[in-house]
Design an enzyme around this catalytic site. Structure first.
Site, PDB file in Angstrom:
ATOM      1  N   GLY A 157       2.687  -0.351   7.904  1.00 36.88           N
ATOM      2  CA  GLY A 157       3.805   0.329   8.533  1.00 36.88           C
ATOM      3  C   GLY A 157       5.085  -0.543   8.837  1.00 36.88           C
ATOM      4  N   LYS A 196     -10.194  12.748   6.617  1.00 37.56           N
ATOM      5  CA  LYS A 196      -9.811  13.704   5.293  1.00 37.56           C
ATOM      6  C   LYS A 196     -10.237  14.975   5.555  1.00 37.56           C
ATOM      7  CE  LYS A 196     -10.170  11.571   0.893  1.00 37.56           C
ATOM      8  NZ  LYS A 196     -10.951  10.563   0.038  1.00 37.56           N
ATOM      9  N   HIS A 211       8.414   4.717  -3.189  1.00 33.25           N
ATOM     10  CA  HIS A 211       7.557   3.987  -4.338  1.00 33.25           C
ATOM     11  C   HIS A 211       7.936   2.727  -4.631  1.00 33.25           C
ATOM     12  CE1 HIS A 211       4.380   4.047  -7.267  1.00 33.25           C
ATOM     13  NE2 HIS A 211       4.949   3.464  -7.951  1.00 33.25           N
TER      14      HIS A 211
HETATM   15  C1  GAR Z   1       5.678  -0.196   0.556  1.00 35.61           C
HETATM   16  O1  GAR Z   1       5.974  -1.071  -0.391  1.00 35.61           O
HETATM   17  C2  GAR Z   1       5.613   1.332   0.008  1.00 35.61           C
HETATM   18  O2  GAR Z   1       6.408   1.288  -1.277  1.00 35.61           O
HETATM   19  C3  GAR Z   1       4.434   1.311  -0.767  1.00 35.61           C
HETATM   20  O3  GAR Z   1       3.563   0.651   0.349  1.00 35.61           O
HETATM   21  C4  GAR Z   1       4.114  -0.215   0.908  1.00 35.61           C
HETATM   22  C5  GAR Z   1       3.917  -0.143   2.385  1.00 35.61           C
HETATM   23  O4  GAR Z   1       4.365  -0.950   3.161  1.00 35.61           O
HETATM   24  N1  GAR Z   1       4.015   2.783  -1.119  1.00 35.61           N
HETATM   25  C6  GAR Z   1       3.472   2.787  -2.060  1.00 35.61           C
HETATM   26  O5  GAR Z   1       2.822   2.152  -2.933  1.00 35.61           O
HETATM   27  C7  GAR Z   1       3.037   4.391  -2.410  1.00 35.61           C
HETATM   28  N2  GAR Z   1       2.543   4.600  -3.720  1.00 35.61           N
HETATM   29  P1  GAR Z   1       4.571  -0.942   4.849  1.00 35.61           P
HETATM   30  O6  GAR Z   1       3.184  -0.499   5.285  1.00 35.61           O
HETATM   31  O7  GAR Z   1       4.462  -2.500   4.914  1.00 35.61           O
HETATM   32  O8  GAR Z   1       5.571  -0.154   5.128  1.00 35.61           O
END
Ligand code: GAR
Length: 190
Positions: free
Chosen positions: A12, A59, A105
């Site tokens: 997060g 879920k 993404h």
């Molecule tokens: C981020 O880099 C986001 O782009 C990726 O997960 C990470 C979460 O980081 N999302 C995906 O891979 C979706 N397919 P965070 O929890 O530290 O924000």
């Protein structure tokens, strides 16, 4: 006052960056709730520190009931933001909020998208293919993983010696720099 709802499955750090951006910029944007599908996700600790609501759902609640759908309808957010959220959005929610659900993404879609392509899986594939660059894609969410219309992309250069952690750090840097600004633009476009 604009309302946003965020979904996250793990750390997060993007959620925190977005919430802090609007708190610090004194913009009239409120994070109504952060929703997570992981009971022990670090994002819930961040919600405590940020003094915002964090809620866990499983879920069954997401796919077999209208609990989350009803919650979203009650809040009626201006934007629903997927920031590291790894489950597919139910069709019902997508239909309820046309052009109001966006995802980030960690690659330059249409490359390196689809089921199973998240976090380090994406960075691993990028490295294995010796890509000279990677980046971020912010896009609308539709019924297929990572296929909705692209809103914004930014690139970063890679070198052969970049580790997976270094690639992830470069991508996170782009996410922190751009995601809040794009959200702000979308919220205040009219
Ligand atoms: C981020 O880099 C986001 O782009 C990726 O997960 C990470 C979460 O980081 N999302 C995906 O891979 C979706 N397919 P965070 O929890 O530290 O924000």
């Amino acid at each position: 006052m604009k309302k946003i709802v965020l979904f996250a499955s793990g750390s997060g750090s993007n959620v925190e960056n977005i919430v802090r951006y609007f708190q610090e910029n004194k913009k009239s944007v409120i994070a109504s709730v952060v929703l997570t599908n992981k009971r022990d996700a670090k994002v819930l600790d961040r919600c405590n520190s940020l003094n915002i609501s964090g809620l866990y759902f499983n879920k069954n609640a997401f796919y077999k009931t209208d609990v989350i759908r009803n919650l979203l309808q009650d809040i009626n957010p201006d934007l629903i933001i997927l920031a590291g959220f790894l489950w597919k959005m139910p069709q019902t929610i997508i239909q309820d909020f046309p052009s109001k659900i966006i995802n980030i993404h960690p690659a330059l879609l249409p490359k390196y998208g689809g089921k199973g392509m998240y976090g380090n899986n994406v960075h691993n594939a990028v490295k294995e293919n010796n890509e000279p660059e990677t980046g971020i894609t912010i896009h609308y969410v539709n019924e297929n993983y990572d296929e909705g219309a692209i809103i914004f992309q930014a690139k970063t250069q890679l070198v052969d010696t970049d580790s997976i952690a270094q690639i992830a750090a470069k991508v996170h840097e782009l996410e922190y720099a751009h995601f809040p600004r794009i959200i702000e633009k979308m919220l205040f476009k009219e």
